[in-house]
Design a protein around this motif. Structure first.
Motif, PDB file in Angstrom:
ATOM      1  N   LEU A 205       0.823  -1.203   0.000  1.00  8.16           N
ATOM      2  CA  LEU A 205       0.000   0.000   0.000  1.00  8.16           C
ATOM      3  C   LEU A 205       0.858   1.254   0.000  1.00  8.16           C
ATOM      4  CD1 LEU A 205      -2.391  -1.916   0.641  1.00  8.16           C
ATOM      5  CD2 LEU A 205      -3.133  -0.248   2.329  1.00  8.16           C
ATOM      6  N   ALA A 206       1.887   1.245   0.847  1.00  7.85           N
ATOM      7  CA  ALA A 206       2.713   2.447   1.008  1.00  7.85           C
ATOM      8  C   ALA A 206       3.450   2.815  -0.267  1.00  7.85           C
ATOM      9  CB  ALA A 206       3.712   2.232   2.144  1.00  7.85           C
ATOM     10  N   SER A 207       3.686   1.824  -1.138  1.00  8.77           N
ATOM     11  CA  SER A 207       4.433   2.106  -2.370  1.00  8.77           C
ATOM     12  C   SER A 207       3.669   3.024  -3.313  1.00  8.77           C
ATOM     13  CB  SER A 207       4.769   0.791  -3.084  1.00  8.77           C
ATOM     14  OG  SER A 207       3.589   0.140  -3.517  1.00  8.77           O
ATOM     15  N   ASP A 208       2.353   3.165  -3.098  1.00 14.33           N
ATOM     16  CA  ASP A 208       1.539   4.010  -3.969  1.00 14.33           C
ATOM     17  C   ASP A 208       1.281   5.384  -3.375  1.00 14.33           C
ATOM     18  OD1 ASP A 208       1.090   2.159  -6.093  1.00 14.33           O
ATOM     19  OD2 ASP A 208      -0.267   1.059  -4.776  1.00 14.33           O
ATOM     20  N   ALA A 209       1.959   5.726  -2.304  1.00 17.84           N
ATOM     21  CA  ALA A 209       1.733   7.021  -1.659  1.00 17.84           C
ATOM     22  C   ALA A 209       2.138   8.176  -2.585  1.00 17.84           C
ATOM     23  CB  ALA A 209       2.516   7.097  -0.356  1.00 17.84           C
ATOM     24  N   VAL A 210       1.355   9.251  -2.528  1.00 11.86           N
ATOM     25  CA  VAL A 210       1.669  10.452  -3.314  1.00 11.86           C
ATOM     26  C   VAL A 210       1.538  11.664  -2.395  1.00 11.86           C
ATOM     27  CG1 VAL A 210       0.837   9.437  -5.480  1.00 11.86           C
ATOM     28  CG2 VAL A 210      -0.743  10.745  -4.058  1.00 11.86           C
ATOM     29  N   PRO A 211       2.220  12.756  -2.707  1.00  8.94           N
ATOM     30  CA  PRO A 211       2.066  13.984  -1.910  1.00  8.94           C
ATOM     31  C   PRO A 211       0.615  14.447  -1.897  1.00  8.94           C
ATOM     32  CG  PRO A 211       3.965  14.142  -3.368  1.00  8.94           C
ATOM     33  CD  PRO A 211       3.217  12.910  -3.771  1.00  8.94           C
ATOM     34  N   GLU A 212       0.242  15.184  -0.861  1.00 15.01           N
ATOM     35  CA  GLU A 212      -1.152  15.606  -0.697  1.00 15.01           C
ATOM     36  C   GLU A 212      -1.648  16.413  -1.891  1.00 15.01           C
ATOM     37  OE1 GLU A 212      -3.859  18.089   2.548  1.00 15.01           O
ATOM     38  OE2 GLU A 212      -1.919  17.254   3.142  1.00 15.01           O
ATOM     39  N   GLY A 213      -0.800  17.287  -2.419  1.00 15.03           N
ATOM     40  CA  GLY A 213      -1.204  18.086  -3.574  1.00 15.03           C
ATOM     41  C   GLY A 213      -1.463  17.219  -4.791  1.00 15.03           C
ATOM     42  N   ASP A 214      -0.619  16.210  -4.988  1.00  9.35           N
ATOM     43  CA  ASP A 214      -0.815  15.308  -6.119  1.00  9.35           C
ATOM     44  C   ASP A 214      -2.082  14.492  -5.945  1.00  9.35           C
ATOM     45  OD1 ASP A 214       1.523  16.259  -7.118  1.00  9.35           O
ATOM     46  OD2 ASP A 214       2.730  14.513  -6.579  1.00  9.35           O
ATOM     47  N   LEU A 215      -2.416  14.144  -4.690  1.00  5.09           N
ATOM     48  CA  LEU A 215      -3.632  13.378  -4.440  1.00  5.09           C
ATOM     49  C   LEU A 215      -4.864  14.214  -4.810  1.00  5.09           C
ATOM     50  CD1 LEU A 215      -5.144  10.920  -3.405  1.00  5.09           C
ATOM     51  CD2 LEU A 215      -4.869  11.794  -1.065  1.00  5.09           C
ATOM     52  N   ALA A 216      -4.832  15.501  -4.471  1.00  5.42           N
ATOM     53  CA  ALA A 216      -5.950  16.380  -4.817  1.00  5.42           C
ATOM     54  C   ALA A 216      -6.108  16.462  -6.332  1.00  5.42           C
ATOM     55  CB  ALA A 216      -5.733  17.769  -4.223  1.00  5.42           C
ATOM     56  N   ASP A 217      -4.990  16.556  -7.034  1.00  9.53           N
ATOM     57  CA  ASP A 217      -5.030  16.606  -8.497  1.00  9.53           C
ATOM     58  C   ASP A 217      -5.555  15.291  -9.059  1.00  9.53           C
ATOM     59  OD1 ASP A 217      -4.230  17.791 -11.156  1.00  9.53           O
ATOM     60  OD2 ASP A 217      -2.943  16.003 -11.141  1.00  9.53           O
ATOM     61  N   LEU A 218      -5.146  14.197  -8.453  1.00 12.39           N
ATOM     62  CA  LEU A 218      -5.595  12.876  -8.908  1.00 12.39           C
ATOM     63  C   LEU A 218      -7.094  12.705  -8.697  1.00 12.39           C
ATOM     64  CD1 LEU A 218      -4.762  10.180 -10.108  1.00 12.39           C
ATOM     65  CD2 LEU A 218      -4.039   9.435  -7.822  1.00 12.39           C
ATOM     66  N   ARG A 219      -7.591  13.198  -7.574  1.00 11.62           N
ATOM     67  CA  ARG A 219      -9.037  13.147  -7.315  1.00 11.62           C
ATOM     68  C   ARG A 219      -9.799  13.907  -8.412  1.00 11.62           C
ATOM     69  NH1 ARG A 219     -10.768  11.740  -2.047  1.00 11.62           N
ATOM     70  NH2 ARG A 219      -9.118  11.670  -0.451  1.00 11.62           N
ATOM     71  N   ALA A 220      -9.267  15.056  -8.764  1.00 10.87           N
ATOM     72  CA  ALA A 220      -9.933  15.887  -9.773  1.00 10.87           C
ATOM     73  C   ALA A 220      -9.937  15.172 -11.125  1.00 10.87           C
ATOM     74  CB  ALA A 220      -9.236  17.240  -9.880  1.00 10.87           C
ATOM     75  N   ARG A 221      -8.810  14.575 -11.505  1.00  8.27           N
ATOM     76  CA  ARG A 221      -8.736  13.864 -12.789  1.00  8.27           C
ATOM     77  C   ARG A 221      -9.680  12.668 -12.800  1.00  8.27           C
ATOM     78  NH1 ARG A 221      -4.287  11.310 -14.274  1.00  8.27           N
ATOM     79  NH2 ARG A 221      -3.061  11.459 -12.353  1.00  8.27           N
ATOM     80  N   ALA A 222      -9.767  11.954 -11.660  1.00  6.37           N
ATOM     81  CA  ALA A 222     -10.654  10.789 -11.578  1.00  6.37           C
ATOM     82  C   ALA A 222     -12.111  11.209 -11.658  1.00  6.37           C
ATOM     83  CB  ALA A 222     -10.390  10.020 -10.286  1.00  6.37           C
ATOM     84  N   ALA A 223     -12.444  12.336 -11.031  1.00  5.13           N
ATOM     85  CA  ALA A 223     -13.832  12.825 -11.073  1.00  5.13           C
ATOM     86  C   ALA A 223     -14.220  13.243 -12.488  1.00  5.13           C
ATOM     87  CB  ALA A 223     -13.995  14.001 -10.116  1.00  5.13           C
ATOM     88  N   ALA A 224     -13.229  13.757 -13.234  1.00  8.29           N
ATOM     89  CA  ALA A 224     -13.500  14.208 -14.602  1.00  8.29           C
ATOM     90  C   ALA A 224     -13.554  13.047 -15.593  1.00  8.29           C
ATOM     91  CB  ALA A 224     -12.433  15.214 -15.036  1.00  8.29           C
ATOM     92  N   ALA A 225     -13.015  11.900 -15.206  1.00 10.89           N
ATOM     93  CA  ALA A 225     -12.980  10.746 -16.120  1.00 10.89           C
ATOM     94  C   ALA A 225     -13.412   9.488 -15.377  1.00 10.89           C
ATOM     95  CB  ALA A 225     -11.581  10.570 -16.705  1.00 10.89           C
ATOM     96  N   PRO A 226     -14.688   9.406 -14.992  1.00 12.45           N
ATOM     97  CA  PRO A 226     -15.146   8.267 -14.192  1.00 12.45           C
ATOM     98  C   PRO A 226     -15.060   6.918 -14.910  1.00 12.45           C
ATOM     99  CG  PRO A 226     -16.991   9.599 -14.975  1.00 12.45           C
ATOM    100  CD  PRO A 226     -15.752  10.377 -15.274  1.00 12.45           C
ATOM    101  N   ASP A 227     -14.986   6.956 -16.253  1.00  8.57           N
ATOM    102  CA  ASP A 227     -14.916   5.708 -16.997  1.00  8.57           C
ATOM    103  C   ASP A 227     -13.483   5.297 -17.328  1.00  8.57           C
ATOM    104  OD1 ASP A 227     -17.700   5.516 -17.026  1.00  8.57           O
ATOM    105  OD2 ASP A 227     -17.836   6.760 -18.847  1.00  8.57           O
ATOM    106  N   ASP A 228     -12.519   6.106 -16.939  1.00 12.24           N
ATOM    107  CA  ASP A 228     -11.108   5.792 -17.203  1.00 12.24           C
ATOM    108  C   ASP A 228     -10.596   4.872 -16.084  1.00 12.24           C
ATOM    109  OD1 ASP A 228      -8.318   5.758 -17.466  1.00 12.24           O
ATOM    110  OD2 ASP A 228      -8.295   7.755 -18.379  1.00 12.24           O
ATOM    111  N   GLN A 229     -10.565   3.588 -16.348  1.00 12.57           N
ATOM    112  CA  GLN A 229     -10.195   2.628 -15.325  1.00 12.57           C
ATOM    113  C   GLN A 229      -8.775   2.840 -14.811  1.00 12.57           C
ATOM    114  OE1 GLN A 229     -12.924   1.311 -14.144  1.00 12.57           O
ATOM    115  NE2 GLN A 229     -12.826  -0.864 -14.731  1.00 12.57           N
ATOM    116  N   ALA A 230      -7.873   3.217 -15.679  1.00 13.12           N
ATOM    117  CA  ALA A 230      -6.481   3.413 -15.264  1.00 13.12           C
ATOM    118  C   ALA A 230      -6.365   4.528 -14.235  1.00 13.12           C
ATOM    119  CB  ALA A 230      -5.608   3.702 -16.477  1.00 13.12           C
ATOM    120  N   VAL A 231      -7.086   5.635 -14.473  1.00 13.42           N
ATOM    121  CA  VAL A 231      -7.051   6.765 -13.537  1.00 13.42           C
ATOM    122  C   VAL A 231      -7.725   6.373 -12.223  1.00 13.42           C
ATOM    123  CG1 VAL A 231      -7.836   9.121 -13.111  1.00 13.42           C
ATOM    124  CG2 VAL A 231      -6.960   8.485 -15.369  1.00 13.42           C
TER     125      VAL A 231
END
Length: 298
Positions: A205-231
Motif C-alpha cells: 500500500l505504502a508504495s503508492d503514496a503520493v504527496p497531498e497536492g498530487d492526491l488532490a489533483d488525482l481526485r480531480a482527474r478521476a472525477a473528470a474521467a469516471p470511466d477511465d479505469q487506469a485513472v
C-alpha cells in the motif's frame, strides 16, 4: 492390588498425572521387541523435545514392565500414544508416525487446551508490550513504536506479531526497503502468519503514496474521467496509501462493477491487498467482502 501394581500406579501418578495438571504429557506405550516402535521412538523423542518449551512432556512406558497400567488403558498393540491433560487422555496420537503428522496434531491440541509452558509464559509477558507498541503506532508515533518493537525483537526476534509491528513501524517512517528486508529475513513458517501477511500488504500500500497536492489533483482527474479505469485504479492506490480505506474500497468496487476483468482483474487484486492490510478478521473487511460478493454474484 499387588505391591508391584501399587508401585506402578504411584510412578504413573508422579510421572504422568501430576505433570499433566498443567502440561501436555505424551504417554508413549512401547516395547523392546516392537519393530514400528524403533522407527517411531526417535521421531517422538525429537518432536517432544522441540515442543518442551510449549509445555509438552514425554512419558515412555514399556508394556512388558508396566502391564497393569497398559491394561488400564486397554493397550492392544504398540506403539500406542495418548496425549494426557489434567489426568485424562485427550487425544490418540497413535496414527501420527512422522514428524509432520505429530507436529500437526500437537499444534491442534495446544490451540485448544490451556497448557502451560515456557513459550506460553513468554507469550503472556509479551502480549501487553505488543499491545503498547500497537497503540503507539496507531497514534502515529512511528519512531517510538519502532523503538518499542526493536526492544521486543531482542526478546522474541521471530515472533510474528513483534516482527509485523516492527515492519509496519518502518513503513510508517517511510523506510520501505528496510521493512521488506525485515520480512525477507524471517523464517518461512513465521512469514506465513496472518500478522506478517498484513505487514507485507502494508508495504504494498505504502508504495503508492503520493504527496497531498498530487492526491488532490488525482481526485480531480478521476472525477473528470469516471470511466477511465487506469485513472480510477491510480486513485484507489493513492487513497489506500493515504489511509482512506473507505474511499479506496468504494473506488475499486465501482471499477469491478463496471468491468471486473479490466487489466486481468487488477482492481479486485488491489482490493484484496487492502483487505490484507486492514486485517482479514476486521469487521470493516467483512462488510466490504459482502459488497464485493453482491457485485460478483448478485
Amino acid at each position: 492390588m499387588s505391591p508391584a501394581e501399587k508401585d506402578a500406579v504411584e510412578a504413573f501418578r508422579r510421572d504422568v498425572v501430576e505433570p499433566s495438571m498443567s502440561q501436555l504429557v505424551l504417554l508413549y506405550f512401547t516395547a523392546t521387541w516392537c519393530g514400528p516402535c524403533k522407527a517411531l521412538g526417535p521421531v517422538i523423542d525429537k518432536v517432544s523435545a522441540e515442543y518442551a518449551a510449549k509445555g509438552v512432556v514425554l512419558a515412555k512406558l514399556d508394556v512388558d514392565k508396566s502391564q497393569f497400567i497398559a491394561s488400564q488403558f486397554q493397550v492392544r498393540s504398540v506403539p500406542t500414544v495418548y496425549a494426557m491433560f489434567q489426568g485424562q487422555p485427550v487425544a490418540d496420537l497413535s496414527q501420527a508416525r512422522t514428524e509432520s503428522q505429530l507436529r500437526t496434531m500437537l499444534d491442534q491440541i495446544l490451540r485448544q487446551l490451556p497448557v502451560t509452558g515456557e513459550a506460553q509464559s513468554a507469550e503472556a509477558e509479551l502480549e501487553p508490550l505488543i499491545a503498547m507498541g500497537e497503540e503507539v503506532l496507531a497514534e502515529g508515533d512511528g519512531e517510538r513504536a519502532l523503538s518499542i518493537f526493536d526492544q521486543l525483537a531482542e526478546m522474541a526476534p521471530e515472533h510474528p506479531a513483534v516482527a509485523a509491528g516492527r515492519v509496519r513501524a518502518l513503513v510508517a517512517l517511510g523506510r520501505h526497503d528496510e521493512a521488506s528486508a525485515a520480512i525477507d529475513a524471517l523464517p518461512e513458517e513465521a512469514a506465513k502468519s496472518p500478522a506478517i501477511v498484513q505487514a507485507r500488504a502494508a508495504i504494498a500500500l505504502a508504495s503508492d503514496a503520493v504527496p497531498e497536492g498530487d492526491l488532490a489533483d488525482l481526485r480531480a482527474r478521476a472525477a473528470a474521467a469516471p470511466d477511465d479505469q487506469a485513472v480510477q485504479y491510480e486513485l484507489a492506490g493513492a487513497l489506500m496509501a493515504a489511509g482512506d480505506h473507505q474511499g479506496a474500497a468504494d473506488t475499486l468496487l465501482a471499477m469491478i462493477a463496471a468491468d471486473r476483468d479490466w487489466n486481468e482483474s487488477a482492481a479486485r487484486q488491489r482490493l484484496l491487498t487492502l483487505f490484507e492490510a486492514v486485517g482479514l478478521e476486521d469487521p470493516w473487511v467483512s462488510a466490504q467482502r459482502r459488497r464485493l460478493s453482491a457485485i460478483l454474484f448478485g
